[in-house]
Design a protein around this motif. Structure first.
Motif, PDB file in Angstrom:
ATOM      1  N   GLU A   1     -52.279 -47.573  68.223  1.00  0.00           N
ATOM      2  CA  GLU A   1     -52.339 -46.241  68.808  1.00  0.00           C
ATOM      3  C   GLU A   1     -52.840 -46.352  70.238  1.00  0.00           C
ATOM      4  OE1 GLU A   1     -54.713 -43.636  66.443  1.00  0.00           O
ATOM      5  OE2 GLU A   1     -53.641 -44.120  64.619  1.00  0.00           O
ATOM      6  N   PRO A   2     -52.292 -45.513  71.163  1.00  0.00           N
ATOM      7  CA  PRO A   2     -52.769 -45.563  72.547  1.00  0.00           C
ATOM      8  C   PRO A   2     -54.182 -44.991  72.642  1.00  0.00           C
ATOM      9  CG  PRO A   2     -51.178 -43.791  72.285  1.00  0.00           C
ATOM     10  CD  PRO A   2     -51.200 -44.546  70.982  1.00  0.00           C
ATOM     11  N   GLU A   3     -54.957 -45.534  73.566  1.00  0.00           N
ATOM     12  CA  GLU A   3     -56.328 -45.057  73.752  1.00  0.00           C
ATOM     13  C   GLU A   3     -56.299 -43.705  74.436  1.00  0.00           C
ATOM     14  OE1 GLU A   3     -59.301 -47.480  75.536  1.00  0.00           O
ATOM     15  OE2 GLU A   3     -58.461 -49.306  74.660  1.00  0.00           O
ATOM     16  N   PRO A   4     -57.230 -42.797  74.056  1.00  0.00           N
ATOM     17  CA  PRO A   4     -57.270 -41.502  74.738  1.00  0.00           C
ATOM     18  C   PRO A   4     -57.791 -41.674  76.153  1.00  0.00           C
ATOM     19  CG  PRO A   4     -59.049 -41.660  73.139  1.00  0.00           C
ATOM     20  CD  PRO A   4     -58.181 -42.872  72.965  1.00  0.00           C
ATOM     21  N   LYS A   5     -57.425 -40.675  77.027  1.00  0.00           N
ATOM     22  CA  LYS A   5     -57.840 -40.721  78.415  1.00  0.00           C
ATOM     23  C   LYS A   5     -59.356 -40.593  78.488  1.00  0.00           C
ATOM     24  CE  LYS A   5     -57.188 -38.409  82.778  1.00  0.00           C
ATOM     25  NZ  LYS A   5     -56.643 -37.242  83.463  1.00  0.00           N
ATOM     26  N   LYS A   6     -59.986 -41.365  79.357  1.00  0.00           N
ATOM     27  CA  LYS A   6     -61.437 -41.340  79.485  1.00  0.00           C
ATOM     28  C   LYS A   6     -61.849 -40.053  80.171  1.00  0.00           C
ATOM     29  CE  LYS A   6     -62.165 -46.102  79.067  1.00  0.00           C
ATOM     30  NZ  LYS A   6     -63.132 -46.713  78.284  1.00  0.00           N
ATOM     31  N   ARG A   7     -62.977 -39.476  79.680  1.00  0.00           N
ATOM     32  CA  ARG A   7     -63.457 -38.219  80.223  1.00  0.00           C
ATOM     33  C   ARG A   7     -64.857 -38.420  80.781  1.00  0.00           C
ATOM     34  NH1 ARG A   7     -62.576 -34.192  75.303  1.00  0.00           N
ATOM     35  NH2 ARG A   7     -63.769 -32.872  76.698  1.00  0.00           N
ATOM     36  N   GLY A   8     -65.199 -37.640  81.770  1.00  0.00           N
ATOM     37  CA  GLY A   8     -66.522 -37.710  82.383  1.00  0.00           C
ATOM     38  C   GLY A   8     -67.590 -37.069  81.506  1.00  0.00           C
ATOM     39  N   PHE A   9     -68.830 -37.133  81.938  1.00  0.00           N
ATOM     40  CA  PHE A   9     -69.961 -36.640  81.154  1.00  0.00           C
ATOM     41  C   PHE A   9     -69.898 -35.120  80.967  1.00  0.00           C
ATOM     42  CE2 PHE A   9     -74.396 -35.118  80.982  1.00  0.00           C
ATOM     43  CZ  PHE A   9     -74.782 -35.732  79.815  1.00  0.00           C
ATOM     44  N   LEU A  10     -69.684 -34.392  82.048  1.00  0.00           N
ATOM     45  CA  LEU A  10     -69.676 -32.934  81.954  1.00  0.00           C
ATOM     46  C   LEU A  10     -68.416 -32.410  81.283  1.00  0.00           C
ATOM     47  CD1 LEU A  10     -71.171 -31.989  85.425  1.00  0.00           C
ATOM     48  CD2 LEU A  10     -72.287 -31.935  83.197  1.00  0.00           C
ATOM     49  N   SER A  11     -67.297 -33.113  81.440  1.00  0.00           N
ATOM     50  CA  SER A  11     -66.062 -32.640  80.822  1.00  0.00           C
ATOM     51  C   SER A  11     -66.119 -32.764  79.307  1.00  0.00           C
ATOM     52  CB  SER A  11     -64.864 -33.398  81.383  1.00  0.00           C
ATOM     53  OG  SER A  11     -64.928 -34.753  80.986  1.00  0.00           O
ATOM     54  N   ARG A  12     -66.984 -33.569  78.804  1.00  0.00           N
ATOM     55  CA  ARG A  12     -67.118 -33.689  77.343  1.00  0.00           C
ATOM     56  C   ARG A  12     -67.741 -32.431  76.756  1.00  0.00           C
ATOM     57  NH1 ARG A  12     -69.466 -39.831  76.851  1.00  0.00           N
ATOM     58  NH2 ARG A  12     -67.681 -40.818  77.851  1.00  0.00           N
ATOM     59  N   PHE A  13     -68.549 -31.735  77.528  1.00  0.00           N
ATOM     60  CA  PHE A  13     -69.231 -30.546  77.013  1.00  0.00           C
ATOM     61  C   PHE A  13     -68.510 -29.237  77.370  1.00  0.00           C
ATOM     62  CE2 PHE A  13     -72.634 -33.694  77.512  1.00  0.00           C
ATOM     63  CZ  PHE A  13     -73.067 -33.732  76.205  1.00  0.00           C
ATOM     64  N   PHE A  14     -67.869 -29.185  78.526  1.00  0.00           N
ATOM     65  CA  PHE A  14     -67.323 -27.910  78.994  1.00  0.00           C
ATOM     66  C   PHE A  14     -65.824 -27.773  78.815  1.00  0.00           C
ATOM     67  CE2 PHE A  14     -71.213 -28.505  81.558  1.00  0.00           C
ATOM     68  CZ  PHE A  14     -71.928 -27.445  81.030  1.00  0.00           C
ATOM     69  N   LEU A  15     -65.075 -28.839  78.659  1.00  0.00           N
ATOM     70  CA  LEU A  15     -63.625 -28.751  78.473  1.00  0.00           C
ATOM     71  C   LEU A  15     -63.297 -28.917  77.000  1.00  0.00           C
ATOM     72  CD1 LEU A  15     -62.377 -30.862  81.513  1.00  0.00           C
ATOM     73  CD2 LEU A  15     -62.478 -28.387  81.321  1.00  0.00           C
ATOM     74  N   PRO A  16     -62.204 -28.296  76.573  1.00  0.00           N
ATOM     75  CA  PRO A  16     -61.833 -28.432  75.149  1.00  0.00           C
ATOM     76  C   PRO A  16     -61.329 -29.846  74.875  1.00  0.00           C
ATOM     77  CG  PRO A  16     -60.184 -27.167  76.316  1.00  0.00           C
ATOM     78  CD  PRO A  16     -61.331 -27.397  77.288  1.00  0.00           C
ATOM     79  N   ASN A  17     -61.369 -30.228  73.595  1.00  0.00           N
ATOM     80  CA  ASN A  17     -60.872 -31.567  73.197  1.00  0.00           C
ATOM     81  C   ASN A  17     -59.387 -31.632  73.448  1.00  0.00           C
ATOM     82  OD1 ASN A  17     -63.404 -32.309  72.378  1.00  0.00           O
ATOM     83  ND2 ASN A  17     -63.073 -31.772  70.242  1.00  0.00           N
TER      84      ASN A  17
END
Length: 184
Positions: A167-183
């Motif tokens: 399976e392809p790896e998901p795109k890496k997300r920053g620290f704040l985007s983990r809390f404020f952006l949807p999955n």
């Protein structure tokens, strides 16, 4: 029995007090708990006291210098015996060490692989007088195939499983985007 002090005993036997103390320290003569020496003990060590006339004529009294010299010589003999024992011990240890290393060498020689009987060595080869060496530089020298060992082909390690579907790896997300952006 009568008890005498060290000074009285020294006068009686015409000895110095140091000579009496030397006998006490060596253990030849014993003093009581009161610090006095029993007369029977003095007779046992020095013999019967001589009369004053015979004391002048005989000079058999023990001189304190002779006693100290004898003690010094005994100490030197003891020290030399210790040194000799240490030298013998060192010699024994070196012989043991030498035999240990000799055994190690022999064991290593036994472990070395002996030459195989069907292999020919350089000394076993016989020159062939009929064949003359060629000096032609264009001639290729053929190497017998039995001496060439093929390189093994790489095979997969059976211990490491290889997944069939990756399976392809998901795109890496920053620290704040983990809390404020949807999955996603």
């Amino acid at each position: 029995m009568k008890k005498l002090s060290v000074s009285e005993l020294a006068k009686l036997y015409s000895l110095s007090r140091q000579a009496i103390y030397a006998h006490i320290n060596k253990g030849n003569l014993s003093k009581g708990s009161d610090g006095l020496i029993d007369f029977s003990e003095a007779i046992r060590v020095f013999g019967e006291p001589k009369s004053k006339e015979s004391k002048v004529n005989e000079s058999k009294s023990i001189n304190s210098q002779e006693v100290t010299e004898v003690d010094m010589l005994k100490c030197q003999v003891d020290m030399l015996e210790k040194q000799l024992n240490q030298a013998v011990l060192r010699e024994n240890q070196s012989l043991e060490r030498e035999s240990f290393y000799q055994e190690q060498i022999e064991a290593m020689q036994r472990l070395l692989e002996a030459p195989k009987p069907n292999m020919t060595t350089f000394t076993d080869q016989k020159p062939e007088p009929d064949i003359a060496p060629s000096i032609n530089p264009k001639v290729d020298i053929a190497v017998p195939e039995e001496k060439i060992t093929p390189t093994p082909e790489p095979t997969e390690n059976p211990r490491i499983p290889v997944p069939e579907h990756i399976e392809p790896e998901p795109k890496k997300r920053g620290f704040l985007s983990r809390f404020f952006l949807p999955n996603g």
